[in-house]
Design an enzyme around this catalytic site. Sequence first.
Site, PDB file in Angstrom:
ATOM      1  CG  ASP A  94      13.371  71.419  78.551  1.00 21.36           C
ATOM      2  OD1 ASP A  94      14.157  71.878  77.598  1.00 21.36           O
ATOM      3  OD2 ASP A  94      13.223  72.151  79.094  1.00 21.36           O
TER       4      ASP A  94
ATOM      5  CG  ASP B 137      10.426  74.448  82.249  1.00 18.20           C
ATOM      6  OD1 ASP B 137      10.777  74.739  80.895  1.00 18.20           O
ATOM      7  OD2 ASP B 137      11.043  74.697  82.962  1.00 18.20           O
TER       8      ASP B 137
ATOM      9  CG  ASP C 243      10.054  71.812  76.059  1.00 13.22           C
ATOM     10  OD1 ASP C 243      10.207  72.028  75.667  1.00 13.22           O
ATOM     11  OD2 ASP C 243       9.947  72.093  77.549  1.00 13.22           O
TER      12      ASP C 243
END
Length: 838
Positions: A301, A572, A576
């Site tokens: 990410d 985070d 996610d």
Amino acid sequence: MAQRRAQDGLNELPTTERSGALSDVLTLIREPTSLLLLLCGGIYAIIGDRREALMLVGFVVFIMALTLFQERKTNRALGTLRDLASPRALVIRSGGRVRVAGRELVRGDLIVLAEGDRVPADALLLQASHLTVDESLVTGESTSVRKGIWSGEAAFARPGGEDLPFVYAGTLVTGGSGTARVHATGARTEVGRIGSSLQTREKPQETPLQTEARRLVGTLGWVGAALSLVAAVAYGVIRHDALGGLLAGLTLAMAILPNEFPVVVTMFLALGAWRLSRRKVLVRRIPVVESLGAITVLCVDKTGTLTTNRMTVRRIAANGELFDLEALRSGPLPESMHETVEYGILASRQDPFDPMERAFKELGAGQLVATEHLHDDWQLLHEHPLTRRRLAVVQVWRSTNCNDLVAAAKGAPEAIATLCGLNGPARARLDEDSAALARDGLRVLAVARAQVEEERVCEDPSAFRFAFVGLVGLEDPLRTGVAAAIEECRGAGIRVMMITGDYPSTAQAIARQAGIDAAAVVTGPELALMSESELAKRVANTSVFARMLPEQKLALVRALAGNGEIVGMTGDGVNDAPALRAAHVGVAMGARGTDVAREAAAVVLLDDDFAALVHGIHTGRRIDDNLRKALAYILAIHLPIVGLTLVPIALGWPLVLMPIHVAFLHLVIDPACSIVFEGQPAEADAMRRAPRAPRSPMFGARVIAWSVAQGLAVLVVVLAVNLLAMHLGLAEAEIRTLTFMTFFVANIGLIFNNRSWSRDIGLPSLKDATLWSVTVAALFFLGLIIYLPVLAQLFHFAPLGPLDLALCSTAGLLSVAWFDLVKRRGRARSSSAMSPRY
């Protein structure tokens, strides 16, 4: 209100149904590994070795307790998500404002939002003043988005983008204020849908090691049981000794039953997790340690993982110059750039919460101190907030030393250009500079200033005579060490992909900085139109995915797994969590990550150091290699044990090994194949080769072949010594002692030789205290059972002379020396010919 609460339920996510502790324990006991350990413990108990039996039962209890503990911890993800979705809320009821528990909200409630508040439910904005919201938890966008006012007609939409008149549960108000009407609560909110996907997710698949160990243990268990029964019957029939046949059968069962396998796997993974924790990499589910080394695709990410999730000013374009603030390492900010920073601060709040405004403030505090460009003592007269028609913020100030009124504006370049009345070459230059900054993935703001007359302070600022000051490019900078870590991944044959909720241009720019292939980008809307087969093809050759929704991140992980990849996924945010759960290795950021992400992941980076993840992959590969060496050693050492049990039965020779001898051998085998091999350093090419093919077995044909070759070589030499002793007419105790001594020396040689399949046998470093301790202790206890009369009688041994010792030592070492020669010859053909290849 009561009717709606009865209809919709409380504003929280439903709890997960949990199985009882007794059910969990029974499920674990039925595991083949647990049953095999209990069976081995029973065998040791039958032969009277209670200590070994208790140790194996203790391993069963330890494994069960550890598994139960880890599974209980993962159930906290939904609990954390419920807390996030139901914060305290300020509502308007009966004409007054009252603060209530978020779980008490119902559809239709009016909620008041202010800077710093966590939004308690999905809602429609009825009034807003300069309202900006950080929606990274549900979209992954790195910057706050501005909000509009609901027209009364627009249908409620999914998050993402500017000017939406909707706010979403769990997001954070970063600026301004507003009033909203609750549209959805609990599981019906956007964050609730994520929670539902977590709740209904199937349990993570077994790691390749768990699957293979289960199969290998089961196969060898059945083979061992069958051979043991045959040996017991054959011995009893041939020699007319039923008790001796039972003893021979038990000895063979102990030789074949791979009770070391589950112990070794547990020890390797547990010690690997402990070593990683010392590098601030927390492994929440221990079996995942093995999967770290097998990762073939690493999905990262952008926000908070590759980047710092903290906006900073990177470039300033002013007075015909372009200045990159990376140059500040060698000097101060040029005077020509001071005015842009000065008016950028004046166009921001005095105590900013917005990340971009804080970036201006921090730059000024670091570069404008002791200059005339900081105005902490000026008085703010009026604020003109950003609107849909004017994408800029204007603030009017009164200076301290005079009555001059100054307006400072910052906002979108096109909005500032309109305020300044720019056209022709000046407008073309501004557009060109803005586009250049945007192409580099920077968030571009323009700054302007104006003199204002007292009576016009509150008028529409479009009437002010603004002068353009400069452009500012802000970035969420790449974390230190990320580019080097990604380069190391590339060298290790690991493809790195970026999956983010941010804009394509920003994603591409960050990907290029990090060293990720950014030639092609797939967006969320494009992905939504793809079939499963089309998606499977695109994920094979595309490394940047932007504007992804949570369910699309999950779809990407599943598509990669469907292509046969071992997937690592970092993240985070709340958005996610489903993908982290679905990946073979889910990795959450510990410092900046949400509790939901940490609880959903199998691995947590405690200090958000992406390079630590690469170290974790290196550790996983070291464990993978060393575990293979340990399993190869176990197979190699068990072959001569089986042979020394079966051959005397078949040929009518005196028995060499009895249960007590096999038990003594395990005093060396068990620590050698666990702590000794686990502590060996990684092979030199651990991060310079491709990962093990996902579908290839841990214990492949090549490893089995070398193990069998080593075991057969030792067996041939040991049987030759046994036959020589019989030919010389020695007593049965002397024959057994010579044979056992030769085999014991060969065993030590196998340990030394299998420490590395690319390096010479050599002498290990003195720092390898575990290996030296095991070796010295083994030889010491060997001396005791041979030369201490009480123990020698218990083991049916006889003392050996100097020549006997020389014969045993020479024969034992020669039985393994050939493998060292093969390794040298292999290195002559290829520097890594003997390294594990998959």
